[in-house]
Design an enzyme around this catalytic site. Structure first.
Site, PDB file in Angstrom:
ATOM      1  N   TRP A 174      -9.538   1.817  32.945  1.00 50.40           N
ATOM      2  CA  TRP A 174      -8.570   1.051  33.734  1.00 50.40           C
ATOM      3  C   TRP A 174      -8.875  -0.450  33.761  1.00 50.40           C
ATOM      4  O   TRP A 174      -8.073  -1.231  34.256  1.00 50.40           O
ATOM      5  CB  TRP A 174      -8.576   1.575  35.179  1.00 50.40           C
ATOM      6  CG  TRP A 174      -9.966   1.723  35.721  1.00 50.40           C
ATOM      7  CD1 TRP A 174     -10.715   2.873  35.745  1.00 50.40           C
ATOM      8  CD2 TRP A 174     -10.811   0.696  36.251  1.00 50.40           C
ATOM      9  NE1 TRP A 174     -11.963   2.624  36.259  1.00 50.40           N
ATOM     10  CE2 TRP A 174     -12.052   1.292  36.576  1.00 50.40           C
ATOM     11  CE3 TRP A 174     -10.642  -0.679  36.489  1.00 50.40           C
ATOM     12  CZ2 TRP A 174     -13.116   0.573  37.116  1.00 50.40           C
ATOM     13  CZ3 TRP A 174     -11.702  -1.386  37.033  1.00 50.40           C
ATOM     14  CH2 TRP A 174     -12.924  -0.773  37.335  1.00 50.40           C
ATOM     15  N   ASN A 175     -10.052  -0.871  33.279  1.00 47.50           N
ATOM     16  CA  ASN A 175     -10.420  -2.282  33.510  1.00 47.50           C
ATOM     17  C   ASN A 175      -9.650  -3.257  32.620  1.00 47.50           C
ATOM     18  O   ASN A 175      -9.449  -4.411  32.999  1.00 47.50           O
ATOM     19  CB  ASN A 175     -11.939  -2.494  33.429  1.00 47.50           C
ATOM     20  CG  ASN A 175     -12.524  -2.129  32.092  1.00 47.50           C
ATOM     21  OD1 ASN A 175     -11.888  -1.431  31.304  1.00 47.50           O
ATOM     22  ND2 ASN A 175     -13.722  -2.580  31.827  1.00 47.50           N
ATOM     23  N   LYS A 197      -4.750   9.320  26.112  1.00 49.93           N
ATOM     24  CA  LYS A 197      -4.803   9.580  27.558  1.00 49.93           C
ATOM     25  C   LYS A 197      -5.339   8.306  28.212  1.00 49.93           C
ATOM     26  O   LYS A 197      -6.518   7.992  28.106  1.00 49.93           O
ATOM     27  CB  LYS A 197      -5.744  10.736  27.900  1.00 49.93           C
ATOM     28  CG  LYS A 197      -5.591  11.141  29.358  1.00 49.93           C
ATOM     29  CD  LYS A 197      -6.826  11.762  29.975  1.00 49.93           C
ATOM     30  CE  LYS A 197      -7.769  10.753  30.544  1.00 49.93           C
ATOM     31  NZ  LYS A 197      -7.260   9.940  31.653  1.00 49.93           N
ATOM     32  N   PRO A 198      -4.469   7.554  28.897  1.00 47.44           N
ATOM     33  CA  PRO A 198      -4.957   6.355  29.580  1.00 47.44           C
ATOM     34  C   PRO A 198      -5.612   6.743  30.910  1.00 47.44           C
ATOM     35  O   PRO A 198      -5.500   7.889  31.340  1.00 47.44           O
ATOM     36  CB  PRO A 198      -3.674   5.555  29.822  1.00 47.44           C
ATOM     37  CG  PRO A 198      -2.615   6.593  29.961  1.00 47.44           C
ATOM     38  CD  PRO A 198      -3.029   7.764  29.096  1.00 47.44           C
ATOM     39  N   ALA A 199      -6.277   5.779  31.540  1.00 45.16           N
ATOM     40  CA  ALA A 199      -6.883   6.055  32.851  1.00 45.16           C
ATOM     41  C   ALA A 199      -5.778   6.422  33.833  1.00 45.16           C
ATOM     42  O   ALA A 199      -4.710   5.793  33.842  1.00 45.16           O
ATOM     43  CB  ALA A 199      -7.625   4.823  33.330  1.00 45.16           C
ATOM     44  N   GLY A 221     -15.422   4.121  28.355  1.00 45.67           N
ATOM     45  CA  GLY A 221     -15.589   4.505  29.750  1.00 45.67           C
ATOM     46  C   GLY A 221     -17.062   4.643  30.077  1.00 45.67           C
ATOM     47  O   GLY A 221     -17.919   4.042  29.424  1.00 45.67           O
ATOM     48  N   SER A 222     -17.335   5.469  31.053  1.00 49.13           N
ATOM     49  CA  SER A 222     -18.714   5.574  31.529  1.00 49.13           C
ATOM     50  C   SER A 222     -19.591   6.364  30.556  1.00 49.13           C
ATOM     51  O   SER A 222     -19.102   7.218  29.805  1.00 49.13           O
ATOM     52  CB  SER A 222     -18.722   6.279  32.890  1.00 49.13           C
ATOM     53  OG  SER A 222     -18.222   7.594  32.738  1.00 49.13           O
ATOM     54  N   GLU A 241     -17.526   3.717  23.426  1.00 44.88           N
ATOM     55  CA  GLU A 241     -17.865   2.398  23.979  1.00 44.88           C
ATOM     56  C   GLU A 241     -18.149   2.651  25.446  1.00 44.88           C
ATOM     57  O   GLU A 241     -17.238   2.862  26.236  1.00 44.88           O
ATOM     58  CB  GLU A 241     -16.684   1.448  23.735  1.00 44.88           C
ATOM     59  CG  GLU A 241     -17.098   0.005  23.667  1.00 44.88           C
ATOM     60  CD  GLU A 241     -17.043  -0.627  25.037  1.00 44.88           C
ATOM     61  OE1 GLU A 241     -18.083  -0.599  25.739  1.00 44.88           O
ATOM     62  OE2 GLU A 241     -15.981  -1.124  25.398  1.00 44.88           O
ATOM     63  N   CYS A 299     -17.274  -4.175  30.848  1.00 41.19           N
ATOM     64  CA  CYS A 299     -18.511  -3.526  30.376  1.00 41.19           C
ATOM     65  C   CYS A 299     -19.499  -4.535  29.813  1.00 41.19           C
ATOM     66  O   CYS A 299     -20.692  -4.264  29.781  1.00 41.19           O
ATOM     67  CB  CYS A 299     -18.199  -2.405  29.401  1.00 41.19           C
ATOM     68  SG  CYS A 299     -16.933  -2.823  28.246  1.00 41.19           S
ATOM     69  N   GLU A 322     -25.161   0.018  36.786  1.00 43.91           N
ATOM     70  CA  GLU A 322     -24.052  -0.879  36.489  1.00 43.91           C
ATOM     71  C   GLU A 322     -23.350  -1.239  37.804  1.00 43.91           C
ATOM     72  O   GLU A 322     -23.170  -0.357  38.650  1.00 43.91           O
ATOM     73  CB  GLU A 322     -23.068  -0.162  35.552  1.00 43.91           C
ATOM     74  CG  GLU A 322     -22.463  -1.053  34.519  1.00 43.91           C
ATOM     75  CD  GLU A 322     -21.514  -0.335  33.562  1.00 43.91           C
ATOM     76  OE1 GLU A 322     -20.854  -1.032  32.806  1.00 43.91           O
ATOM     77  OE2 GLU A 322     -21.425   0.906  33.588  1.00 43.91           O
ATOM     78  N   GLU A 371     -15.405  -1.585  17.569  1.00 47.07           N
ATOM     79  CA  GLU A 371     -13.969  -1.877  17.611  1.00 47.07           C
ATOM     80  C   GLU A 371     -13.780  -3.339  17.256  1.00 47.07           C
ATOM     81  O   GLU A 371     -14.555  -4.182  17.713  1.00 47.07           O
ATOM     82  CB  GLU A 371     -13.416  -1.590  19.001  1.00 47.07           C
ATOM     83  CG  GLU A 371     -13.439  -0.091  19.290  1.00 47.07           C
ATOM     84  CD  GLU A 371     -12.835   0.293  20.629  1.00 47.07           C
ATOM     85  OE1 GLU A 371     -12.184   1.338  20.685  1.00 47.07           O
ATOM     86  OE2 GLU A 371     -13.025  -0.450  21.594  1.00 47.07           O
TER      87      GLU A 371
HETATM   88  P1  ADP Z   1     -14.850   4.579  34.950  1.00 47.50           P
HETATM   89  O1  ADP Z   1     -16.104   4.816  35.710  1.00 47.50           O
HETATM   90  O2  ADP Z   1     -14.735   3.279  34.286  1.00 47.50           O
HETATM   91  O3  ADP Z   1     -13.605   5.009  35.653  1.00 47.50           O
HETATM   92  P2  ADP Z   1     -14.679   6.973  33.451  1.00 47.50           P
HETATM   93  O4  ADP Z   1     -15.574   7.341  32.319  1.00 47.50           O
HETATM   94  O5  ADP Z   1     -14.705   7.813  34.666  1.00 47.50           O
HETATM   95  O6  ADP Z   1     -15.031   5.477  33.714  1.00 47.50           O
HETATM   96  O7  ADP Z   1     -13.176   6.876  32.979  1.00 47.50           O
HETATM   97  C1  ADP Z   1     -12.775   6.388  31.729  1.00 47.50           C
HETATM   98  C2  ADP Z   1     -11.681   7.282  31.174  1.00 47.50           C
HETATM   99  O8  ADP Z   1     -12.215   8.587  31.025  1.00 47.50           O
HETATM  100  C3  ADP Z   1     -10.461   7.434  32.079  1.00 47.50           C
HETATM  101  O9  ADP Z   1      -9.311   7.559  31.261  1.00 47.50           O
HETATM  102  C4  ADP Z   1     -10.745   8.730  32.803  1.00 47.50           C
HETATM  103  O10 ADP Z   1      -9.572   9.362  33.270  1.00 47.50           O
HETATM  104  C5  ADP Z   1     -11.381   9.529  31.683  1.00 47.50           C
HETATM  105  N1  ADP Z   1     -12.205  10.662  32.106  1.00 47.50           N
HETATM  106  C6  ADP Z   1     -12.930  10.810  33.239  1.00 47.50           C
HETATM  107  N2  ADP Z   1     -13.533  12.010  33.263  1.00 47.50           N
HETATM  108  C7  ADP Z   1     -13.190  12.643  32.108  1.00 47.50           C
HETATM  109  C8  ADP Z   1     -13.482  13.925  31.530  1.00 47.50           C
HETATM  110  N3  ADP Z   1     -14.280  14.805  32.140  1.00 47.50           N
HETATM  111  N4  ADP Z   1     -12.944  14.223  30.322  1.00 47.50           N
HETATM  112  C9  ADP Z   1     -12.156  13.328  29.695  1.00 47.50           C
HETATM  113  N5  ADP Z   1     -11.831  12.125  30.189  1.00 47.50           N
HETATM  114  C10 ADP Z   1     -12.344  11.773  31.363  1.00 47.50           C
END
Ligand code: ADP
Length: 473
Positions: free
Chosen positions: A143-144, A167-169, A220-221, A242, A276, A376, A453
């Site tokens: 989402w950032n 699949k977006p956030a 993401g995380s 990433e 990030c 973080e 990327e």
């Molecule tokens: P942040 O801490 O930046 O929100 P996340 O890793 O939780 O990072 O989220 C980044 C993306 O990963 C988002 O699109 C979120 O919906 C998705 N996401 C979170 N959990 C899962 C999962 N178990 N499987 C697939 N996608 C996920």
């Protein structure tokens, strides 16, 4: 809204999208789950049979049409980013320009996918390497940067001849919908790009387990990235990850202090620190630490916090209540461990808004016992540590499980080059707080991920080399 096989689709299940500056619901969007993800993957597979065989010029034309539409709608795109993510409108406008930049770049690169001929060991053989698209790619974005995180994945994928399911956030799906409207109007053939919004785990596990998906690209995380890597192992997918970062920002005694102070404003406070590659640990040579921290605190206390749609705002809200609490917790812990708050330090309440704001904060006398040193932050908090020698600071800077970005300020060329080599990070900014550009490889080492990327490097991630040996007799 879901976008599958070239058509928009509604559904009975809805997801509320909030404005983090007000805490109020902006709108509700239709969601899908496992079944819709399967359908999207099937349509991407079907589309790949033809899209994967198009010429680079054809694909370039589609990407260029999308660029045209995104440019025409850039104001609307920027406003959408600010509404769902909270960042100030000028930052959102820059994000839109950057996001379009990926499509522009890869519209050109689509025409430049070359192979090789190799010298043979046998005079009767001809050896070649051809580059082919990987196939169906599943992309999961955060989402950032709700728009540019999408285009930096989809543009190279489409340029390479891959098809995509995104699949977006779930907190920022509106930018995704807007950019898919551009793809639709650009006439992208059905199934080439598909959008599924909905429960992350359900969609994610279909993406990782479905054998028709040949690549997973994720930002993401680190926690979720590791899970996706594990889940992708059974079908041995190609992966780009990433993940998290914990960037050191080293300021030597010979640095231009004002430039280093201004650099922190960019590297730490843009996007309210929710980047990030955002600076996490500022290491300042002891002899200049007081001057540096006073100057930084003065500049940071002048930053204007508020709703990103208002003019003159520098720092918007954090994404949600959980983010706000995490940042508050880190600051409280830092104070308990001996840190001194020079400015900020608290949740910020605006009279007219009830969003998730935190005061831009500078903490002096940070130390390695603090949670902020290893966790973080993803918030507008700048901790300052001091150091004595180059050797010591290199060791401390590298002492992280992450390896995404690192920054260094010095006027000594030799020292700058030594730091370039010594820092164990995928991206190093020397006297440069904003190194990310479309033509450069963006990505980390260690637990910050794998794959790049941007530029020619980003395209390679969506291509496979096929080696062909031809016996001519
Ligand atoms: P942040 O801490 O930046 O929100 P996340 O890793 O939780 O990072 O989220 C980044 C993306 O990963 C988002 O699109 C979120 O919906 C998705 N996401 C979170 N959990 C899962 C999962 N178990 N499987 C697939 N996608 C996920």
């Amino acid at each position: 809204m879901l976008y599958i096989n070239g058509a928009w689709r509604d559904s009975a299940t809805k997801l509320n999208v909030l404005n983090p500056a007000t805490g109020k619901v902006l709108t509700a969007v239709a969601t899908g789950g496992k079944a819709e993800t399967q359908e999207a993957i099937a349509s991407a597979k079907k589309a790949f049979a033809t899209w994967g065989k198009t010429t680079g010029n054809e694909r370039s034309n589609y990407l260029s049409k999308a660029v045209q539409l995104m440019k025409e709608r850039s104001k609307e795109l920027a406003e959408t980013i600010t509404l769902e993510n909270g960042k100030p409108l000028p930052d959102a406008t820059r994000e839109v320009a950057g996001a379009i930049g990926f499509f522009e770049w890869y519209a050109e690169e689509a025409k430049r996918i070359y192979g090789d001929t190799l010298p043979a060991s046998d005079p009767d053989k001809q050896l070649m390497v051809i580059r082919e698209p990987v196939g169906v790619c599943a992309a999961i974005t955060p989402w950032n940067f709700p728009l540019s995180m999408i285009t930096r994945k989809i543009a190279p994928a489409l340029a390479a001849g891959c098809t995509v399911v995104l699949k977006p956030a779930d907190v920022t799906p509106l930018s995704a919908i807007k950019v898919f409207e551009c793809f639709h109007e650009a006439g992208l053939p059905a199934g080439v790009a598909n959008l599924v919004i909905g429960p992350a785990e359900e969609i994610g596990s279909e993406m990782t387990r479905n054998p028709d998906v040949r690549k997973i690209t994720f930002t993401g995380s680190t926690r979720v990235g590791k899970k996706l890597m594990r889940d992708s192992a059974d079908t041995v997918k190609k992966i780009s990850m990433e993940l998290g970062g914990h960037a050191p920002y080293v300021v030597f005694e010979d640095a231009e202090i004002d430039a280093a102070v201004n650099g922190v404003l960019v590297s730490k406070f843009i996007n309210a620190g929710q980047t990030c590659i955002s600076t996490n640990r500022i290491y300042v040579a002891e002899s200049i630490a007081n001057e540096f921290s006073e100057k930084l605190a003065a500049k940071v206390s002048a930053l204007v916090v508020g709703n990103g749609l208002e003019e003159g705002v520098n720092v918007g809200p954090l994404i949600n209540q959980a983010a706000l609490e995490k940042v508050q917790h880190q600051v409280e812990d830092a104070v308990k461990q001996g840190g001194k708050v020079l400015t900020g330090g608290k949740i910020f309440t605006l009279e007219k808004e009830s969003g998730y704001f935190f005061e831009p904060t500078v903490i002096h006398y940070a130390n390695d016992r603090m949670q902020i040193t290893t966790e973080e932050t993803f918030g507008p908090v700048a901790p300052i540590y001091t150091f004595q020698t180059e050797e010591e600071v290199v060791e401390r800077a590298n002492h992280a499980e992450y390896g995404l970005a690192a920054y260094c300020y010095t006027k000594d060329l030799g020292r700058g080059l030594r730091m370039m080599r010594a820092l164990e990070f995928g991206i190093v900014g020397i006297n440069d707080p904003a190194p990310a550009v479309v033509q450069a490889p963006f990505g980390g080492v260690k637990e910050s991920g794998t794959g790049k990327e941007g530029g020619k490097y980003g395209l390679e991630e969506y291509l496979e080399e096929k080696y062909v040996s031809i016996y001519m007799k």
